[in-house]
Design an enzyme around this catalytic site. Structure first.
Site, PDB file in Angstrom:
ATOM      1  N   LYS A 139       2.818  -1.738   7.615  1.00  0.00           N
ATOM      2  CA  LYS A 139       1.448  -1.336   8.157  1.00  0.00           C
ATOM      3  C   LYS A 139       0.445  -2.132   7.148  1.00  0.00           C
ATOM      4  O   LYS A 139      -0.655  -2.656   7.702  1.00  0.00           O
ATOM      5  CB  LYS A 139       1.216   0.153   8.108  1.00  0.00           C
ATOM      6  CG  LYS A 139      -0.167   0.544   8.558  1.00  0.00           C
ATOM      7  CD  LYS A 139      -0.028   1.805   9.182  1.00  0.00           C
ATOM      8  CE  LYS A 139       0.202   3.185   8.328  1.00  0.00           C
ATOM      9  NZ  LYS A 139      -1.276   3.436   7.641  1.00  0.00           N
ATOM     10  N   ARG A 197     -12.073  12.036   3.831  1.00  0.00           N
ATOM     11  CA  ARG A 197     -11.643  11.245   2.611  1.00  0.00           C
ATOM     12  C   ARG A 197     -12.632  10.680   1.899  1.00  0.00           C
ATOM     13  O   ARG A 197     -13.477  10.126   2.165  1.00  0.00           O
ATOM     14  CB  ARG A 197     -10.530   9.805   3.273  1.00  0.00           C
ATOM     15  CG  ARG A 197      -9.341  10.727   3.981  1.00  0.00           C
ATOM     16  CD  ARG A 197      -8.541   9.779   4.784  1.00  0.00           C
ATOM     17  NE  ARG A 197      -7.607   9.523   3.884  1.00  0.00           N
ATOM     18  CZ  ARG A 197      -6.679   8.420   3.846  1.00  0.00           C
ATOM     19  NH1 ARG A 197      -6.281   8.206   5.522  1.00  0.00           N
ATOM     20  NH2 ARG A 197      -5.857   7.850   2.966  1.00  0.00           N
ATOM     21  N   GLN A 239      -5.999   0.300  -2.311  1.00  0.00           N
ATOM     22  CA  GLN A 239      -7.243   0.020  -1.658  1.00  0.00           C
ATOM     23  C   GLN A 239      -8.532  -0.243  -2.174  1.00  0.00           C
ATOM     24  O   GLN A 239      -9.301  -1.211  -1.843  1.00  0.00           O
ATOM     25  CB  GLN A 239      -7.385   1.391  -0.576  1.00  0.00           C
ATOM     26  CG  GLN A 239      -6.228   1.630   0.355  1.00  0.00           C
ATOM     27  CD  GLN A 239      -6.434   2.792   1.302  1.00  0.00           C
ATOM     28  OE1 GLN A 239      -7.065   3.653   1.042  1.00  0.00           O
ATOM     29  NE2 GLN A 239      -5.563   3.045   2.206  1.00  0.00           N
ATOM     30  N   ASP A 247       3.367   7.194  -0.561  1.00  0.00           N
ATOM     31  CA  ASP A 247       3.502   7.768   1.018  1.00  0.00           C
ATOM     32  C   ASP A 247       4.627   8.404   1.305  1.00  0.00           C
ATOM     33  O   ASP A 247       4.861   8.777   2.390  1.00  0.00           O
ATOM     34  CB  ASP A 247       3.367   6.402   1.799  1.00  0.00           C
ATOM     35  CG  ASP A 247       1.776   6.045   1.794  1.00  0.00           C
ATOM     36  OD1 ASP A 247       0.964   7.179   1.405  1.00  0.00           O
ATOM     37  OD2 ASP A 247       1.457   5.024   2.061  1.00  0.00           O
ATOM     38  N   ARG A 291      -1.386  16.553   1.295  1.00  0.00           N
ATOM     39  CA  ARG A 291       0.064  16.480   1.631  1.00  0.00           C
ATOM     40  C   ARG A 291       0.830  17.366   0.635  1.00  0.00           C
ATOM     41  O   ARG A 291       1.923  17.772   1.053  1.00  0.00           O
ATOM     42  CB  ARG A 291       0.609  15.094   1.325  1.00  0.00           C
ATOM     43  CG  ARG A 291       0.103  14.096   2.794  1.00  0.00           C
ATOM     44  CD  ARG A 291       0.729  12.893   2.867  1.00  0.00           C
ATOM     45  NE  ARG A 291       0.400  12.222   3.987  1.00  0.00           N
ATOM     46  CZ  ARG A 291       0.493  10.736   4.058  1.00  0.00           C
ATOM     47  NH1 ARG A 291       0.674  10.220   3.115  1.00  0.00           N
ATOM     48  NH2 ARG A 291      -0.032  10.123   5.109  1.00  0.00           N
TER      49      ARG A 291
END
Length: 429
Positions: free
Chosen positions: A23, A123, A170, A316, A347
């Site tokens: 991804k 976010r 990011q 992740d 999470r």
């Protein structure tokens, strides 16, 4: 809201599986192809909802992109060829799209408005908008640029030397992409080294990137030249089947074409430390993004402590590592994982809540969780809360649990692995 019912797998999971495209790399291939000069062909592209959002945003800026399954052709506009979008740029559920694209929009002399779904609206964007503002970009959003929608009026930027409080690919990527048209040398230093797909791919597109320890630098004024991209399988998607192969009795799986970028292979290191039985066979040595075939079989796992520098390399994969830990002898401690709180869901909370429903002994901490193995899981009704990685983790848990498991909001897995349930069914036969 679609449900999926998972029945226990009595004969194990067996067979070969080709992991869908990475991804992170698929996003970057489209973006970099769009701002490069010439035609880029991408093979192995992941046609999941997130990556399709990236295609849609760049089409809105006048880029000619043709997608046919896992092959994409991008006719680049060059760094200065993007057109002002007439509509709002909608990133859907994709944090990668909004954060990396913000770096590109910051140095582009037009006005744009970017938004996403309800999850994106929660976010934190300030970690990206603050350094971009320091470079001279005009960016606003809810709560002073903290949340979407963001408005960006790009233009002439000045390079900065930025020390990031978090190890985030990011954040690093947004600043480097803004730096491509900034005056001077842009540098980003992180507390730990985050995934380096941006650096590798910029180099493949002809940009000179310098890496010194935890610092990455590039000089402004460099152009990208189109190149063909072969996307390896996504190790984050492979992680679910790696864990499934290790914890479901009578299993043996061969995972083909798994990306082995060393900034992403924390899951492999953790499974090895827990005692999993597997072999790794490299298949494309010398490529800018290495890949391998991995064979894994049912293993006796033991609890371990996971924290520090390895966390950015497996952030992740923590939901499915937590599941593996429920089947390990002893206690597993996961720490230094504050970033889990700002993913598609918190999470830490969702993993603990949903695995508890299945009978796991697991508790939340401020920066991670403690898992007490070994637990007998029992089927129940659980919820992904729109988080693809929670949905896939719960599906693997359901294969192991006694009785049926019903997953609410199961369609969330389509964000990164559209064929996940079909593959799981095939391997369970």
């Amino acid at each position: 809201m679609k449900e999926r019912t998972i029945q226990p797998v009595n004969n194990g999971l067996n067979g070969n599986i080709t992991i869908p495209g990475d991804k992170s790399i698929s996003h970057r291939a489209v973006m970099f192809g769009a701002i490069a000069e010439g035609k880029t062909t991408i093979k192995g592209f992941l046609p999941g909802a997130d990556c399709l959002s990236t295609i849609s945003c760049f089409k809105e800026m006048g880029v000619d992109i043709v997608q046919n399954g896992d092959e994409v052709t991008v006719v680049g506009k060059g760094l200065e060829g993007l057109q002002e979008p007439k509509a709002v740029l909608d990133v859907g559920n994709s944090g990668t799209t909004i954060r990396l694209m913000s770096g590109i929009l910051a140095n582009t002399p037009f006005f744009s408005c970017v938004q996403g779904d309800a999850s994106i609206a929660k976010r934190p964007m300030k970690r990206v908008t603050n350094p971009l503002k320091q470079m001279g970009a005009n960016i606003d959003g809810r709560e002073e640029g903290t949340f979407t929608p963001l408005t960006i009026r790009g233009g002439d930027l000045k390079a900065i030397e930025y020390t990031s409080p978090v190890a985030s690919a990011q954040v690093k990527s947004a600043i480097l992409l803004a730096g491509l048209r900034a005056e001077g040398v842009t540098a980003v230093t992180e507390p730990h080294i985050s995934r380096d797909h941006t650096e590798r791919m910029l180099e493949a597109f002809g940009v000179k990137v310098t890496r010194e320890g935890k610092t990455v630098k590039l000089a402004g004024g460099q152009k990208l030249t189109a190149t063909d991209v072969q996307v390896p399988g996504d190790v984050s998607s492979a992680a679910f089947f790696l864990v499934a192969g290790a914890i479901i009795p009578n299993s043996k799986l061969v995972l083909e074409n798994v990306g082995m970028n060393p900034t992403r292979t924390g899951i492999i290191d953790v499974l090895e430390k827990m005692g999993a039985t597997f072999t790794v066979e490299p298949i494309n040595e010398g490529a800018s993004e290495p890949a391998a075939n991995i064979t894994i079989e049912t293993s006796s796992l033991k609890g371990i402590e996971i924290g520090g520098d390895i966390i950015p390399r497996l952030i992740d994969e923590i939901p499915v590592i937590a599941l593996a830990a429920t089947q390990a002898e002893g206690i597993t401690v996961i720490k230094d994982a504050h970033e889990l709180k700002v993913k598609e869901t918190n999470r830490i909370d969702t993993v603990v809540a949903e695995l508890t429903k299945l009978g796991a002994r697991i508790e939340a901490t401020d920066d991670g969780m403690i898992i007490y193995g070994k637990s007998v899981l029992k089927g129940n009704t659980v919820n992904s809360y729109g988080d693809h990685r929670i949905g896939m983790m719960l599906a693997i848990a359901g294969c192991l649990a006694e009785g049926k498991t019903t997953i609410e909001d199961a369609e969330a897995v389509g964000v990164s692995y559209p064929t996940f349930f079909e593959e799981l069914q095939k391997l369970a036969k």
